[in-house]
Design a protein around this motif. Sequence first.
Motif, PDB file in Angstrom:
ATOM      1  N   MET A 248       0.830  -1.184   0.000  1.00 54.88           N
ATOM      2  CA  MET A 248       0.000   0.000   0.000  1.00 54.88           C
ATOM      3  C   MET A 248       0.874   1.247   0.000  1.00 54.88           C
ATOM      4  O   MET A 248       1.982   1.238   0.514  1.00 54.88           O
ATOM      5  N   LYS A 249       0.324   2.316  -0.546  1.00 50.45           N
ATOM      6  CA  LYS A 249       1.054   3.575  -0.574  1.00 50.45           C
ATOM      7  C   LYS A 249       1.036   4.224   0.807  1.00 50.45           C
ATOM      8  O   LYS A 249       0.028   4.203   1.505  1.00 50.45           O
ATOM      9  N   ALA A 250       2.141   4.803   1.156  1.00 50.98           N
ATOM     10  CA  ALA A 250       2.240   5.494   2.446  1.00 50.98           C
ATOM     11  C   ALA A 250       1.749   6.930   2.310  1.00 50.98           C
ATOM     12  O   ALA A 250       1.856   7.539   1.243  1.00 50.98           O
ATOM     13  N   ASP A 251       1.197   7.465   3.378  1.00 53.18           N
ATOM     14  CA  ASP A 251       0.791   8.873   3.469  1.00 53.18           C
ATOM     15  C   ASP A 251      -0.277   9.285   2.452  1.00 53.18           C
ATOM     16  O   ASP A 251      -0.251  10.398   1.945  1.00 53.18           O
ATOM     17  N   ILE A 252      -1.216   8.398   2.136  1.00 47.52           N
ATOM     18  CA  ILE A 252      -2.289   8.787   1.219  1.00 47.52           C
ATOM     19  C   ILE A 252      -3.597   9.042   1.958  1.00 47.52           C
ATOM     20  O   ILE A 252      -4.537   9.568   1.388  1.00 47.52           O
ATOM     21  N   HIS A 253      -3.656   8.672   3.228  1.00 51.72           N
ATOM     22  CA  HIS A 253      -4.875   8.851   3.999  1.00 51.72           C
ATOM     23  C   HIS A 253      -4.844  10.183   4.746  1.00 51.72           C
ATOM     24  O   HIS A 253      -3.787  10.636   5.177  1.00 51.72           O
ATOM     25  N   PRO A 254      -5.999  10.826   4.915  1.00 51.53           N
ATOM     26  CA  PRO A 254      -6.026  12.097   5.652  1.00 51.53           C
ATOM     27  C   PRO A 254      -5.701  11.878   7.129  1.00 51.53           C
ATOM     28  O   PRO A 254      -5.886  10.787   7.670  1.00 51.53           O
ATOM     29  N   GLN A 255      -5.217  12.924   7.765  1.00 47.10           N
ATOM     30  CA  GLN A 255      -4.897  12.864   9.188  1.00 47.10           C
ATOM     31  C   GLN A 255      -6.188  12.763   9.996  1.00 47.10           C
ATOM     32  O   GLN A 255      -7.145  13.483   9.751  1.00 47.10           O
ATOM     33  N   TYR A 256      -6.213  11.884  10.960  1.00 47.52           N
ATOM     34  CA  TYR A 256      -7.370  11.633  11.805  1.00 47.52           C
ATOM     35  C   TYR A 256      -6.989  12.050  13.217  1.00 47.52           C
ATOM     36  O   TYR A 256      -6.060  11.491  13.801  1.00 47.52           O
ATOM     37  N   HIS A 257      -7.672  13.058  13.775  1.00 44.53           N
ATOM     38  CA  HIS A 257      -7.260  13.638  15.043  1.00 44.53           C
ATOM     39  C   HIS A 257      -8.473  14.117  15.838  1.00 44.53           C
ATOM     40  O   HIS A 257      -9.594  14.100  15.347  1.00 44.53           O
ATOM     41  N   LEU A 258      -8.229  14.572  17.061  1.00 42.84           N
ATOM     42  CA  LEU A 258      -9.299  15.074  17.921  1.00 42.84           C
ATOM     43  C   LEU A 258      -9.636  16.519  17.578  1.00 42.84           C
ATOM     44  O   LEU A 258      -8.744  17.340  17.378  1.00 42.84           O
ATOM     45  N   ILE A 259     -10.953  16.817  17.500  1.00 43.79           N
ATOM     46  CA  ILE A 259     -11.427  18.191  17.327  1.00 43.79           C
ATOM     47  C   ILE A 259     -12.523  18.443  18.351  1.00 43.79           C
ATOM     48  O   ILE A 259     -13.080  17.509  18.931  1.00 43.79           O
ATOM     49  N   LYS A 260     -12.844  19.717  18.563  1.00 40.79           N
ATOM     50  CA  LYS A 260     -13.926  20.100  19.464  1.00 40.79           C
ATOM     51  C   LYS A 260     -15.115  20.533  18.614  1.00 40.79           C
ATOM     52  O   LYS A 260     -14.970  21.341  17.703  1.00 40.79           O
ATOM     53  N   VAL A 261     -16.291  19.995  18.902  1.00 41.25           N
ATOM     54  CA  VAL A 261     -17.519  20.350  18.198  1.00 41.25           C
ATOM     55  C   VAL A 261     -18.388  21.157  19.152  1.00 41.25           C
ATOM     56  O   VAL A 261     -18.636  20.739  20.280  1.00 41.25           O
ATOM     57  N   VAL A 262     -18.847  22.335  18.689  1.00 37.24           N
ATOM     58  CA  VAL A 262     -19.703  23.205  19.495  1.00 37.24           C
ATOM     59  C   VAL A 262     -21.093  23.200  18.870  1.00 37.24           C
ATOM     60  O   VAL A 262     -21.267  23.589  17.717  1.00 37.24           O
ATOM     61  N   MET A 263     -22.077  22.735  19.647  1.00 38.48           N
ATOM     62  CA  MET A 263     -23.457  22.670  19.177  1.00 38.48           C
ATOM     63  C   MET A 263     -24.075  24.069  19.196  1.00 38.48           C
ATOM     64  O   MET A 263     -23.489  25.009  19.714  1.00 38.48           O
ATOM     65  N   THR A 264     -25.285  24.201  18.651  1.00 36.59           N
ATOM     66  CA  THR A 264     -25.934  25.509  18.570  1.00 36.59           C
ATOM     67  C   THR A 264     -26.294  26.069  19.936  1.00 36.59           C
ATOM     68  O   THR A 264     -26.379  27.281  20.102  1.00 36.59           O
ATOM     69  N   ASP A 265     -26.497  25.205  20.926  1.00 35.49           N
ATOM     70  CA  ASP A 265     -26.836  25.689  22.269  1.00 35.49           C
ATOM     71  C   ASP A 265     -25.598  25.938  23.128  1.00 35.49           C
ATOM     72  O   ASP A 265     -25.708  26.289  24.293  1.00 35.49           O
ATOM     73  N   GLY A 266     -24.412  25.757  22.555  1.00 35.94           N
ATOM     74  CA  GLY A 266     -23.176  26.038  23.274  1.00 35.94           C
ATOM     75  C   GLY A 266     -22.516  24.828  23.907  1.00 35.94           C
ATOM     76  O   GLY A 266     -21.393  24.934  24.394  1.00 35.94           O
ATOM     77  N   THR A 267     -23.191  23.690  23.928  1.00 36.81           N
ATOM     78  CA  THR A 267     -22.558  22.499  24.486  1.00 36.81           C
ATOM     79  C   THR A 267     -21.420  22.056  23.575  1.00 36.81           C
ATOM     80  O   THR A 267     -21.454  22.266  22.362  1.00 36.81           O
ATOM     81  N   GLU A 268     -20.425  21.460  24.177  1.00 37.65           N
ATOM     82  CA  GLU A 268     -19.237  21.051  23.440  1.00 37.65           C
ATOM     83  C   GLU A 268     -18.943  19.584  23.690  1.00 37.65           C
ATOM     84  O   GLU A 268     -19.265  19.048  24.746  1.00 37.65           O
ATOM     85  N   PHE A 269     -18.326  18.949  22.703  1.00 33.94           N
ATOM     86  CA  PHE A 269     -17.816  17.600  22.891  1.00 33.94           C
ATOM     87  C   PHE A 269     -16.637  17.402  21.953  1.00 33.94           C
ATOM     88  O   PHE A 269     -16.452  18.150  21.002  1.00 33.94           O
ATOM     89  N   GLN A 270     -15.831  16.415  22.256  1.00 26.60           N
ATOM     90  CA  GLN A 270     -14.684  16.112  21.413  1.00 26.60           C
ATOM     91  C   GLN A 270     -14.952  14.839  20.640  1.00 26.60           C
ATOM     92  O   GLN A 270     -15.580  13.905  21.142  1.00 26.60           O
ATOM     93  N   THR A 271     -14.475  14.825  19.412  1.00 22.71           N
ATOM     94  CA  THR A 271     -14.602  13.652  18.567  1.00 22.71           C
ATOM     95  C   THR A 271     -13.387  13.570  17.662  1.00 22.71           C
ATOM     96  O   THR A 271     -12.627  14.525  17.533  1.00 22.71           O
ATOM     97  N   ARG A 272     -13.229  12.449  17.033  1.00 28.48           N
ATOM     98  CA  ARG A 272     -12.128  12.285  16.085  1.00 28.48           C
ATOM     99  C   ARG A 272     -12.658  12.576  14.688  1.00 28.48           C
ATOM    100  O   ARG A 272     -13.763  12.194  14.343  1.00 28.48           O
ATOM    101  N   SER A 273     -11.854  13.286  13.890  1.00 28.87           N
ATOM    102  CA  SER A 273     -12.296  13.700  12.566  1.00 28.87           C
ATOM    103  C   SER A 273     -11.099  14.004  11.681  1.00 28.87           C
ATOM    104  O   SER A 273      -9.974  14.146  12.160  1.00 28.87           O
ATOM    105  N   THR A 274     -11.362  14.145  10.396  1.00 25.66           N
ATOM    106  CA  THR A 274     -10.346  14.607   9.456  1.00 25.66           C
ATOM    107  C   THR A 274     -10.481  16.107   9.217  1.00 25.66           C
ATOM    108  O   THR A 274      -9.736  16.679   8.436  1.00 25.66           O
ATOM    109  N   TYR A 275     -11.445  16.762   9.880  1.00 27.28           N
ATOM    110  CA  TYR A 275     -11.681  18.198   9.736  1.00 27.28           C
ATOM    111  C   TYR A 275     -10.534  18.991  10.349  1.00 27.28           C
ATOM    112  O   TYR A 275     -10.117  18.731  11.480  1.00 27.28           O
ATOM    113  N   GLY A 276     -10.031  19.980   9.641  1.00 30.49           N
ATOM    114  CA  GLY A 276      -9.046  20.912  10.183  1.00 30.49           C
ATOM    115  C   GLY A 276      -7.784  20.251  10.683  1.00 30.49           C
ATOM    116  O   GLY A 276      -7.306  19.277  10.120  1.00 30.49           O
TER     117      GLY A 276
END
Length: 76
Positions: free
Chosen positions: A1-29
């Motif tokens: 398999m090719k190396a370094d072809i997959h996006p980075q998968y890391h922890l981000i903070k998600v803020v809901m419309t009511d201000g609550t927050e949680f952390q999840t893993r994502s390729t975002y940002g």
Amino acid sequence: MKADIHPQYHLIKVVMTDGTEFQTRSTYGEEGATLNLDIDPKTHPAWTGGTQQLLDRGGRLSRFNSRFGNLSFGKK
């Protein structure tokens, strides 16, 4: 398999419309980025039974209504 072809998968903070927050893993940002939601399951009509109104954020709804709002679709 090719190396370094997959996006980075890391922890981000998600803020809901009511201000609550949680952390999840994502390729975002980058590691530790914050994703602010405009619409979430607490405010979206599909999950709330349609009682809430969506905001016309891009002008699409108003543009549609200006073009097709006067159609009666056979109803009198």
